[in-house]
Motif scaffolding. Structure first.
Motif, PDB file in Angstrom:
ATOM      1  N   LEU A 157       3.552  -2.938   3.824  1.00 51.84           N
ATOM      2  CA  LEU A 157       3.085  -4.377   3.634  1.00 51.84           C
ATOM      3  C   LEU A 157       1.890  -4.870   4.314  1.00 51.84           C
ATOM      4  N   LEU A 158       0.725  -5.325   3.891  1.00 49.22           N
ATOM      5  CA  LEU A 158      -0.165  -5.360   4.657  1.00 49.22           C
ATOM      6  C   LEU A 158      -1.084  -6.586   4.070  1.00 49.22           C
ATOM      7  N   CYS A 159      -1.433  -7.397   5.277  1.00 48.78           N
ATOM      8  CA  CYS A 159      -2.620  -8.671   4.985  1.00 48.78           C
ATOM      9  C   CYS A 159      -3.573  -8.284   4.448  1.00 48.78           C
ATOM     10  N   ASP A 160      -4.307  -9.135   4.243  1.00 55.00           N
ATOM     11  CA  ASP A 160      -5.721  -8.970   3.519  1.00 55.00           C
ATOM     12  C   ASP A 160      -6.641  -8.243   4.525  1.00 55.00           C
ATOM     13  N   ARG A 161      -6.670  -8.940   5.921  1.00 52.65           N
ATOM     14  CA  ARG A 161      -7.747  -8.427   7.036  1.00 52.65           C
ATOM     15  C   ARG A 161      -7.286  -6.836   7.034  1.00 52.65           C
ATOM     16  N   CYS A 162      -6.014  -6.529   7.437  1.00 53.25           N
ATOM     17  CA  CYS A 162      -5.654  -5.293   7.687  1.00 53.25           C
ATOM     18  C   CYS A 162      -5.940  -4.265   6.582  1.00 53.25           C
ATOM     19  N   PHE A 206      -8.503  -1.248   7.409  1.00 47.71           N
ATOM     20  CA  PHE A 206      -7.871  -0.095   7.790  1.00 47.71           C
ATOM     21  C   PHE A 206      -8.062   1.044   6.465  1.00 47.71           C
ATOM     22  N   CYS A 207      -7.860   0.294   5.069  1.00 53.13           N
ATOM     23  CA  CYS A 207      -7.875   1.070   3.913  1.00 53.13           C
ATOM     24  C   CYS A 207      -9.004   1.368   3.201  1.00 53.13           C
ATOM     25  N   TYR A 208     -10.118   0.451   3.493  1.00 56.92           N
ATOM     26  CA  TYR A 208     -11.254   0.763   2.827  1.00 56.92           C
ATOM     27  C   TYR A 208     -12.378   0.956   4.091  1.00 56.92           C
ATOM     28  N   ASP A 209     -13.617   1.688   3.742  1.00 59.05           N
ATOM     29  CA  ASP A 209     -14.641   1.854   4.477  1.00 59.05           C
ATOM     30  C   ASP A 209     -15.479   0.776   4.273  1.00 59.05           C
ATOM     31  N   LYS A 210     -16.916   0.701   4.907  1.00 62.12           N
ATOM     32  CA  LYS A 210     -17.787  -0.244   5.159  1.00 62.12           C
ATOM     33  C   LYS A 210     -18.360  -0.630   3.848  1.00 62.12           C
ATOM     34  N   TYR A 211     -18.459   0.434   2.676  1.00 61.82           N
ATOM     35  CA  TYR A 211     -18.781   0.132   1.579  1.00 61.82           C
ATOM     36  C   TYR A 211     -17.840  -0.443   0.393  1.00 61.82           C
ATOM     37  N   VAL A 242       0.886  -1.268  -0.049  1.00 61.99           N
ATOM     38  CA  VAL A 242       0.074   0.047   0.106  1.00 61.99           C
ATOM     39  C   VAL A 242       0.995   1.136  -0.182  1.00 61.99           C
ATOM     40  N   LYS A 243       0.607   1.857  -0.774  1.00 61.03           N
ATOM     41  CA  LYS A 243       1.452   3.346  -1.100  1.00 61.03           C
ATOM     42  C   LYS A 243       0.410   4.560  -1.014  1.00 61.03           C
TER      43      LYS A 243
END
Length: 125
Positions: free
Chosen positions: A86-91, A95-100, A74-75
């Protein structure tokens, strides 16, 4: 310490030591064998110490949770600890997307392929 040589140190065989350089770069060093030099050994002292093993590369963990394996680079997210994280699928999802499912910031996401994991998959296949 820059003038210190291995021969000046007192150490225990098999005991892990931490070698720190550049202020915060740490390496674990274990002396596993020591002996006097023989005629058949390399006589040039500048060629020592001789590295007999290869370092073990561990799989890359997520920069946020440190639990799961990293799958994404993620940049551009100002909230992350580094510019390229470097992030896992869950984070990534939490962390980077809202509930939509929309990106929270104008960040860029790229898939991350860990070389170590690829070699493991090829070995077991």
């Amino acid at each position: 310490m820059e003038d210190t040589r291995v021969r000046d140190l007192e150490f225990r065989l098999g005991y892990p030591y931490v070698f720190v350089h550049l202020g915060n770069c740490e390496h674990i060093v274990v002396f596993v064998d020591a002996r006097l030099k023989h005629k058949q050994d390399v006589q040039d002292p500048n060629r020592y110490p001789i590295n007999w093993g290869q370092p073990i590369k561990l799989a890359t963990k997520c920069s946020l949770c440190s639990l799961n394996l990293a799958n994404w680079i993620v940049k551009g997210d100002p909230r992350l600890p580094q510019e390229n994280c470097l992030l896992c699928d869950r984070c990534l999802k939490t962390f980077c997307y809202d509930k939509y499912g929309k990106k929270v910031h104008s960040l860029k996401v790229y898939p991350y392929m860990d070389e170590f994991l690829q070699k493991q998959k090829n070995f077991t296949a």
